[in-house]
Design an enzyme around this catalytic site. Sequence first.
Site: not given
Ligand SMILES: *Cc1c(COP(=O)(O)O)cnc(C)c1O
Length: 383
Positions: A237, A44, A130, A203
Amino acid sequence: MEDIKKFLDKRREEGLLRILRPHGARRGGRIFLKGREYFDLSSNDYLGLSDHPQLIEAGQKAYAEFGAGSGGSRLLSGDSELHHELESRVALFKGKEASLIFNSGYQANIGILSAIAGPADAVFCDRLAHASLIDGMILSQARFFRFRHNDVEHLRELLQKERGRFKKAIIVTESVFSMDGDRAPLKDIVGLKKEFNCLMMVDEAHATGIFGSRGSGVAEEDGVAEDVDLLMGTFGKALGSFGAYVAASKLMVDYLVNTARSFIYSTALPLPVIAVNLASLDLVRHDPGRRLQLLELAKFLRQGLKDKGFQVKGDSQIVPVVLGSAFQTQRIAQNLQEKGFWMLAVRPPTVPEGQSRLRLSLTTYHTEEILKKLIDDISSAAV
Ligand SMILES: *Cc1c(COP(=O)(O)O)cnc(C)c1O
């Protein structure tokens, strides 16, 4: 313990056992594993920022200046001026009044949803959301309705039928979906949010750093940042670092500081992480070339695969190639791995039966030349 062993044996028999595969290093878009080198199509780290010299330097300086740990939660001694500087910058970046840093996206989502929804409320959530959003809803004890993926009409039906019975209603979606690589119709969902008097949470984990003219995400690109009550995103990411945030009104942030348990009861992110996040935001704001290059590469790969007759989904830097059966997909993924490409084969139950796919996650390290070879290798593996 007998149950636990049985569970694992069953997973193994079904080919569904999750195992960890540690690599030796991950640099420059490649991973190094057991003496071999692979192009990494599963990361990512979309903008290739995780090993950017400016981020490394910011981290090193902050380690020397502030030390390793934050010493406590934000409400104890872990709160620093740098945390607040990052929060002001995130708020500006996302076009909201305020923001709050969480230690990870998972913690942000469980903390936010369990704080804003309760047993008298309802959450309406995209079916492909997610796991962290799902877990947040479970924790909240709110009633939970899932609408078909990106299906605004289905969401409308559910709201018409159910909204009236609940005090508060929260619509939850992602803006770029991890397994399908597609984007949510945020404008239409905002329309419903207003019509049915709901809160809305988006998100932007996979969109932050990539979409919008500032690079802040799809809400910015679609011009709806103001209308989305909670804009969540991560630093782990495209921003190449670690941690997460929610951008919202000042009132909402004050409320979360008082109620989001994953925020209250967890040690603050160390200052070097905060310093790296600040440096990363700077890079994203001032170097739009990277995200434009990434989206060009995605377009190139999508078109190349379509020209060879493949079914390709989505509209982002995540390029899923639907191949059909789980067995066939696994075989092709293995074949590509032998040729030096590291990727994820996504199979049921993550996706419906017959929809198994390769999930190709692009980064700015991938050149057209590499992608040409990838397209050829996928074609010859698929016959
Ligand atoms: C990766 C992800 C998360 C979690 O984030 P982290 O910082 O890795 O805990 C939450 N929501 C979505 C859609 C994600 O892809």
